[in-house]
Design a protein around this motif. Structure first.
Motif, mmCIF file in Angstrom:
data_model
loop_
_atom_site.group_PDB
_atom_site.id
_atom_site.type_symbol
_atom_site.label_atom_id
_atom_site.label_comp_id
_atom_site.label_asym_id
_atom_site.label_seq_id
_atom_site.Cartn_x
_atom_site.Cartn_y
_atom_site.Cartn_z
ATOM 1 N N ASN A 128 -43.823 24.326 19.013
ATOM 2 C CA ASN A 128 -42.806 25.059 18.246
ATOM 3 C C ASN A 128 -43.021 26.557 18.416
ATOM 4 O O ASN A 128 -44.072 27.087 18.078
ATOM 5 C CB ASN A 128 -42.908 24.661 16.772
ATOM 6 N N ARG A 129 -41.998 27.256 18.888
ATOM 7 C CA ARG A 129 -42.131 28.692 19.173
ATOM 8 C C ARG A 129 -42.299 29.544 17.917
ATOM 9 O O ARG A 129 -42.772 30.671 17.999
ATOM 10 C CB ARG A 129 -40.919 29.184 19.968
ATOM 11 N N LYS A 130 -41.914 29.001 16.780
ATOM 12 C CA LYS A 130 -42.111 29.747 15.538
ATOM 13 C C LYS A 130 -43.590 29.753 15.130
ATOM 14 O O LYS A 130 -44.035 30.628 14.401
ATOM 15 C CB LYS A 130 -41.266 29.136 14.418
ATOM 16 N N ILE A 131 -44.313 28.769 15.609
ATOM 17 C CA ILE A 131 -45.723 28.618 15.234
ATOM 18 C C ILE A 131 -46.657 29.056 16.349
ATOM 19 O O ILE A 131 -47.692 29.681 16.101
ATOM 20 C CB ILE A 131 -46.014 27.146 14.853
ATOM 21 N N MET A 132 -46.257 28.755 17.581
ATOM 22 C CA MET A 132 -47.118 29.007 18.730
ATOM 23 C C MET A 132 -46.568 30.124 19.614
ATOM 24 O O MET A 132 -45.348 30.339 19.682
ATOM 25 C CB MET A 132 -47.246 27.733 19.571
#
Length: 291
Positions: A111-115
Motif C-alpha cells: 500500500n503506497r499510503k503506508i510504504m
C-alpha cells in the motif's frame, strides 16, 4: 594455488615447502584436504602466513589450521541457533505490530499510503508466479481467493528473505510505527535499532552461507549503546556483533541467551591451552575473557 589444478600430493608438498609442519599422518592430511578443500582451508592458514609469498611462521602446524577451521564451524553452528530465533521473532513482531496498526489493510506491505513507492513498485518482481507456486500456503491462498493480488502479510512475509524483511521495515513511511517495533526490543533510537538489525543480517548471511566468520568485521560501525561495552572500543569486530546478537536474544528469552552465551564462552575457553589459536580468538574475533 595458481590457475593450474594440483593433486593433493602436490598441495602437501607446496605447504611443506612454505614451512608448514604436518603433525599428523599424511593420510589424515589428505583426507582433510579432500574433505574441506585446499582453497577453503587457505582462509584458515592465512593468519599463519608471514609474507606475500605465503610462507608460514616457524612452527606452524597443520593441526592448528584445522582447529581454527572447526572453531569457525562450531561458532557458526552456535550463532545460527541464536540468529534463527532472532529472525523469526523480528519477522513476527513486524507482522504483528504493523498489521494491528492497519487492521483493515491485510496487504499493507503493498500500500503506497503506508510504504515507500520504490518498495511497492519493486515488490511484484519478488511476488511472481514462481514465488506463489513454490510456497504452498501462498499457492493455496490464491486458489481459494483468486481475485487477491497478494496474500495477507501474516502469510506473505513468512516466505520472504530476512533481507526483504529489513527492507519492509525500512520502507514503512510512518516513523511512529517503526519506533513501536524498536521499542519492543528496548531501543530509544531508531538509528541504533536499524544498525543492530543490519548487524544481525550481516552475521546471519555469513553463518547461513558457510562464509568466513572468525575474521569478519562489520562494514558498518556498530552504534554506540548503553546496553554493553565494546572490547578495545572495536565497533566492527565479531565480538561486538556477538554482543548485538546476545542483546536481541535476551529480549526474546533470557534463559536462551544465557545458554548461547555459555556455549560461546566455553568454545573460546576450550582453546586456553593453545596459545596460537587463543591469540587469533583475541586479536581477530576481539574476545576478552571476563575474570
Amino acid at each position: 594455488m595458481g590457475k593450474t589444478a594440483t593433486t593433493v600430493e602436490q598441495q602437501i608438498a607446496l605447504l611443506e615447502s612454505r614451512g608448514m609442519t604436518f603433525d599428523c599422518e599424511i593420510e589424515k592430511v589428505k583426507e582433510t584436504l579432500l574433505d574441506i578443500g585446499y582453497y577453503r582451508l587457505g582462509f584458515y592458514w592465512n593468519p599463519f602466513e608471514i609474507d606475500d609469498k605465503h610462507n608460514f611462521a616457524q612452527g606452524t602446524k597443520f593441526s592448528d589450521v584445522v582447529k581454527l577451521y572447526y572453531l569457525d564451524v562450531d561458532l557458526k553452528n552456535i550463532l545460527n541457533k541464536a540468529l534463527n530465533r532472532i529472525e523469526i521473532n523480528l519477522r513476527t513482531q513486524i507482522i504483528y505490530i504493523v498489521s494491528n496498526e492497519y487492521p483493515d489493510l491485510p496487504t499493507w506491505f503493498a500500500n503506497r499510503k503506508i510504504m515507500n513507492s520504490n518498495f511497492v513498485n519493486q515488490f511484484p518482481k519478488y511476488y511472481d508466479d514462481k514465488f506463489k507456486d513454490k510456497n504452498k500456503p501462498i499457492k493455496k491462498h490464491h486458489i481459494n481467493y483468486p481475485n487477491d493480488i497478494y496474500a495477507p502479510a501474516w502469510k506473505t512475509l513468512e516466505f520472504l528473505t530476512f533481507g526483504s524483511i529489513y527492507s519492509i521495515f525500512h520502507s514503512i513511511k510512518e516513523e511512529g510505527v517503526k519506533f513501536k517495533i524498536a521499542q519492543h526490543y528496548g531501543f530509544k533510537s531508531l538509528k541504533t535499532f536499524r544498525n543492530f538489525f543490519q548487524t544481525i543480517i550481516f552475521i546471519r548471511n555469513i553463518c547461513a552461507h558457510s562464509g568466513l566468520l572468525y575474521d569478519s568485521n562489520t562494514p558498518l560501525e556498530i552504534s554506540t549503546t548503553p546496553f554493553f561495552k565494546f572490547n578495545n572500543n572495536n565497533k566492527h569486530s565479531l565480538d561486538s556483533s556477538i554482543k548485538v546478537i546476545l542483546y536481541f536474544l535476551e529480549k526474546i528469552s533470557k534463559s536462551r541467551k544465557d545458554i548461547i552465551q555459555d556455549e560461546i564462552f566455553s568454545l573460546f575457553d576450550s582453546f586456553e591451552e593453545n596459545e596460537v589459536i587463543m591469540k587469533i580468538i583475541e586479536e581477530k574475533i576481539g574476545y576478552v575473557k571476563k575474570i
